[in-house]
Design a protein around this motif. Structure first.
Motif, mmCIF file in Angstrom:
data_model
loop_
_atom_site.group_PDB
_atom_site.id
_atom_site.type_symbol
_atom_site.label_atom_id
_atom_site.label_comp_id
_atom_site.label_asym_id
_atom_site.label_seq_id
_atom_site.Cartn_x
_atom_site.Cartn_y
_atom_site.Cartn_z
ATOM 1 N N SER A 1 4.895 29.364 -19.817
ATOM 2 C CA SER A 1 6.160 28.546 -20.108
ATOM 3 C C SER A 1 6.167 27.685 -18.979
ATOM 4 C CB SER A 1 7.447 29.373 -20.224
ATOM 5 O OG SER A 1 7.463 30.003 -18.871
ATOM 6 N N PHE A 2 5.896 27.855 -17.722
ATOM 7 C CA PHE A 2 6.097 26.916 -16.758
ATOM 8 C C PHE A 2 5.237 25.674 -16.995
ATOM 9 C CE2 PHE A 2 4.939 24.965 -12.885
ATOM 10 C CZ PHE A 2 6.448 24.889 -12.170
ATOM 11 N N TRP A 3 4.007 25.988 -17.330
ATOM 12 C CA TRP A 3 3.013 24.984 -17.460
ATOM 13 C C TRP A 3 3.188 24.207 -18.891
ATOM 14 C CZ3 TRP A 3 1.097 22.389 -13.566
ATOM 15 C CH2 TRP A 3 1.150 23.111 -12.201
ATOM 16 N N ALA A 4 3.580 24.856 -19.755
ATOM 17 C CA ALA A 4 3.870 24.049 -20.960
ATOM 18 C C ALA A 4 5.105 23.268 -20.781
ATOM 19 C CB ALA A 4 4.241 25.020 -22.104
ATOM 20 N N SER B 1 -2.297 25.594 -11.727
ATOM 21 C CA SER B 1 -2.167 25.234 -13.318
ATOM 22 C C SER B 1 -3.383 25.832 -13.948
ATOM 23 C CB SER B 1 -2.167 23.768 -13.375
ATOM 24 O OG SER B 1 -3.464 23.561 -13.250
ATOM 25 N N PRO B 2 -2.958 26.758 -15.099
ATOM 26 C CA PRO B 2 -4.010 27.232 -15.922
ATOM 27 C C PRO B 2 -4.920 26.257 -16.611
ATOM 28 C CG PRO B 2 -1.930 27.599 -17.017
ATOM 29 C CD PRO B 2 -1.732 26.812 -15.698
ATOM 30 N N PRO C 1 -7.332 25.710 -20.042
ATOM 31 C CA PRO C 1 -6.463 24.457 -20.121
ATOM 32 C C PRO C 1 -4.944 24.690 -19.908
ATOM 33 C CG PRO C 1 -7.102 25.297 -22.274
ATOM 34 C CD PRO C 1 -7.682 26.218 -21.281
ATOM 35 N N SER C 2 -4.130 23.483 -19.716
ATOM 36 C CA SER C 2 -2.690 23.794 -19.838
ATOM 37 C C SER C 2 -2.212 23.042 -20.903
ATOM 38 C CB SER C 2 -2.122 23.052 -18.636
ATOM 39 O OG SER C 2 -2.243 23.535 -17.299
ATOM 40 N N LYS C 3 -1.389 23.652 -21.728
ATOM 41 C CA LYS C 3 -1.146 23.216 -23.202
ATOM 42 C C LYS C 3 0.435 23.117 -23.474
ATOM 43 C CE LYS C 3 -5.393 24.262 -25.514
ATOM 44 N NZ LYS C 3 -6.067 25.005 -26.643
ATOM 45 N N ALA C 4 0.695 22.293 -23.952
ATOM 46 C CA ALA C 4 2.317 22.088 -24.476
ATOM 47 C C ALA C 4 2.423 23.185 -25.425
ATOM 48 C CB ALA C 4 2.664 20.700 -25.056
ATOM 49 N N PRO C 5 3.678 23.684 -25.901
ATOM 50 C CA PRO C 5 4.023 24.571 -26.987
ATOM 51 C C PRO C 5 3.414 24.033 -28.188
ATOM 52 C CG PRO C 5 6.072 23.744 -25.859
ATOM 53 C CD PRO C 5 5.023 22.879 -25.140
ATOM 54 N N TRP C 6 2.986 24.945 -29.031
ATOM 55 C CA TRP C 6 2.283 24.673 -30.093
ATOM 56 C C TRP C 6 2.797 23.613 -30.952
ATOM 57 C CZ3 TRP C 6 4.341 25.497 -34.873
ATOM 58 C CH2 TRP C 6 5.594 26.366 -34.788
ATOM 59 N N TYR C 7 3.914 23.436 -31.161
ATOM 60 C CA TYR C 7 4.633 22.424 -32.151
ATOM 61 C C TYR C 7 4.555 21.178 -31.525
ATOM 62 C CZ TYR C 7 8.439 24.344 -29.545
ATOM 63 O OH TYR C 7 9.179 24.883 -28.346
ATOM 64 N N PHE C 8 4.525 20.905 -30.235
ATOM 65 C CA PHE C 8 4.164 19.650 -29.504
ATOM 66 C C PHE C 8 2.787 19.377 -29.150
ATOM 67 C CE2 PHE C 8 8.734 20.035 -27.530
ATOM 68 C CZ PHE C 8 9.327 19.309 -28.599
ATOM 69 N N MET C 9 1.577 20.065 -29.899
ATOM 70 C CA MET C 9 0.471 20.009 -29.636
ATOM 71 C C MET C 9 0.028 18.563 -29.955
ATOM 72 S SD MET C 9 -1.020 21.603 -27.078
ATOM 73 C CE MET C 9 -2.658 21.068 -27.525
ATOM 74 N N GLY C 10 0.386 18.094 -31.242
ATOM 75 C CA GLY C 10 0.087 17.172 -32.016
ATOM 76 C C GLY C 10 0.469 15.835 -31.029
ATOM 77 N N PHE C 11 1.476 15.813 -30.244
ATOM 78 C CA PHE C 11 1.611 14.734 -29.256
ATOM 79 C C PHE C 11 0.618 14.742 -28.103
ATOM 80 C CE2 PHE C 11 6.006 15.316 -30.938
ATOM 81 C CZ PHE C 11 6.105 14.336 -31.640
ATOM 82 N N GLN C 12 0.422 16.005 -27.700
ATOM 83 C CA GLN C 12 -0.447 16.015 -26.420
ATOM 84 C C GLN C 12 -1.997 15.660 -26.966
ATOM 85 O OE1 GLN C 12 -0.710 19.917 -24.632
ATOM 86 N NE2 GLN C 12 -2.098 19.252 -22.973
ATOM 87 N N GLU C 13 -2.302 15.902 -28.201
ATOM 88 C CA GLU C 13 -3.444 15.438 -28.878
ATOM 89 C C GLU C 13 -3.602 14.090 -28.987
ATOM 90 O OE1 GLU C 13 -6.400 17.490 -29.109
ATOM 91 O OE2 GLU C 13 -7.274 15.770 -30.041
ATOM 92 N N LEU C 14 -2.512 13.420 -29.487
ATOM 93 C CA LEU C 14 -2.458 11.902 -29.682
ATOM 94 C C LEU C 14 -2.738 11.348 -28.271
ATOM 95 C CD1 LEU C 14 -1.682 9.783 -31.541
ATOM 96 C CD2 LEU C 14 0.771 10.148 -31.044
#
Ligand code: HEM
Length: 424
Positions: A143-146, A263-264, A266-279
């Motif tokens: 949660s912290f890193w997301a 930081s882990p 990979p560090s990833k955003a919450p799944w529903y925001f992953m589209g933005f991180q990918e973009l």
């Protein structure tokens, strides 16, 4: 014989939500799939379980994680309570999104329902915000890193991005005060706003005469109770049972306590925001975090206000052609978006090839135009070759956007490994 007082009270309450009689077609399951009602049910479950969690949870960086551990291990049914809250929250994001999709494809957002579409978009924003603020509360590595990743993405917004990110975090990094701020948003302001806007949303559904239905010569009306009420109760029971079973067997994730310096990968955003991180991995940050999301938001707000030739509210996909366009656009967009992302990185590689150009042009304007050209050609082909009208073209355009986001979200969530490298 006089009716008992409680029965009368229940009937009165139901009549606040529904009219006495209802069109028989409105209660067919495949009209709404019960999605709006399921969203309301999930919100109620979240409210009740959330109130109970508040007795145990401690909103401080030093104690939050321990309080969740003690909830899991020392309190009877504590783990089940947490799982119920977590899975209901995740399901609410999915259900609210599917409800939006149902409303759009059944053309139920025009004329007197326009305002309610806007309230719906606001509710979608609140659902995601409530989920996101709750995400941080366990204060674990996930949660912290997301939240760190997402608030960093915000800071790319030109002019006010840094200020906005600092305002949300209450500082320039995620820390003690961020947790407290998120806690108050999550357990106070956001649920309050949701109750308020849900009330308006339901009222507007009634004001519009219930769910949108295609016009026919003679419609058959039936009593709301028991015809609709029993169906609603049945769906609610199924959802509650499924959630309970799932929560008994599947634990909500909880990693080790947050380590702000490690930081882990990979560090990833919450799944529903992953589209933005990918973009953001493919285009200039100003485009990825601001211009494209803003353009899509304005487009979604504008959909019911654009001039159309003929709209039949309640008609699924507008027409047979609209249905075909939906399938074609979804497949085209998924394949094209995925392929374009790979070609953009491996072949175009504008950030290196055009290193002397301003990066806003080489990695912002250029890839966006290169993406939009085939998309526009695709829609133009349907307009010329298949004589698609404006509502059908709109269905195609929305499908392309939704399918592109889902493709990026799945790519980011499932196909990115260490160092955010693509893995198959
Ligand atoms: C917490 C979130 C939400 C709740 C609890 C909710 C609840 C409902 C309910 C109970 C209905 C009645 C029909 C049905 O069950 O489908 C409805 C209709 C409607 N909703 Fe939502 N909704 C939510 C979010 C949204 C979103 C995200 C949108 C779209 C942006 C939206 C737009 C609409 C519209 C336009 C109608 C009228 C549809 C019609 O007349 O057929 N709602 N909503």
């Amino acid at each position: 014989m006089r009716e008992p007082a409680t029965k009368k009270a229940i009937k009165k309450f139901i009549l606040h939500l529904h009219p006495l009689k209802i069109d028989k077609r409105a209660i067919a399951f495949n009209r709404t799939f019960g999605l709006g009602g399921i969203a309301a049910l999930l919100f109620t479950i979240l409210f009740i379980t959330g109130m109970m969690l508040k007795f145990v949870y401690i909103p401080s960086a030093g104690q939050a994680h321990d309080s969740i551990l003690s909830l899991k291990n020392d309190i009877i049914f504590g783990n089940l309570l947490r799982n119920l809250h977590y899975w209901s929250a995740m399901l609410l994001v999915v259900v609210a999104f599917l409800h939006l999709v149902r409303v759009f494809y059944s053309q139920s957002l025009f004329y007197e329902r326009r305002k309610n579409w806007l309230y719906g978009l606001l509710l979608m924003f609140l659902v995601v915000s409530a989920n996101f603020t709750g995400y941080l509360l366990p204060w674990d590595q996930l949660s912290f890193w997301a939240v760190t990743i997402m608030t960093n993405l915000l800071s790319y917004i030109p002019l006010f991005g840094e200020g906005l990110a600092d305002l949300i975090r209450d500082g320039d990094t995620v820390g003690e005060t961020t947790l407290l701020r998120f806690y108050h948003f999550h357990t106070g302001l956001l649920p309050l706003l949701m109750v308020f806007f849900m009330a308006i949303h339901f009222w507007l559904v009634r004001k519009a005469g219930g769910v949108a239905l295609p016009k026919i010569e003679k419609s058959k009306k039936v009593d709301t109770h028991p015809h609709l009420t029993y169906k609603e109760a049945f769906v609610a029971l199924i959802i509650i049972m499924a959630l309970l079973l799932f929560s008994i067997f599947v634990d909500a994730p909880l990693l080790e306590k947050a380590k702000p310096t490690v930081s882990p990968n990979p560090s990833k955003a919450p799944w529903y925001f992953m589209g933005f991180q990918e973009l953001l991995m493919h285009v200039h940050p100003v485009f990825g975090s601001f211009i494209i999301p803003l353009a899509v938001t304005v487009f979604f707000i504008a959909i019911p206000f654009i001039k159309y030739q003929e709209i039949e509210p309640g008609a699924w996909f507008h027409s047979k052609k609209g249905r075909k366009m939906t399938i074609a656009s979804a497949v085209f967009s998924a394949i094209f978006t995925f392929a374009f992302a790979i070609i953009n990185d491996a072949v175009f590689d504008f950030s290196n090839r055009l290193a002397e150009w301003p990066s806003l042009i080489s990695t912002g304007v250029l890839p966006t135009l290169l993406y939009l050209a085939p998309v526009t050609a695709f829609l133009y082909y349907f307009k010329i070759k298949h004589k698609a009208n404006r509502p059908e073209l709109m269905i195609g355009a929305v499908t392309i956007i939704l399918s592109a986001y889902i493709t990026m979200m799945l790519t980011g969530s499932l196909l990115r490994g260490e160092g955010m490298q693509l893995i198959f």
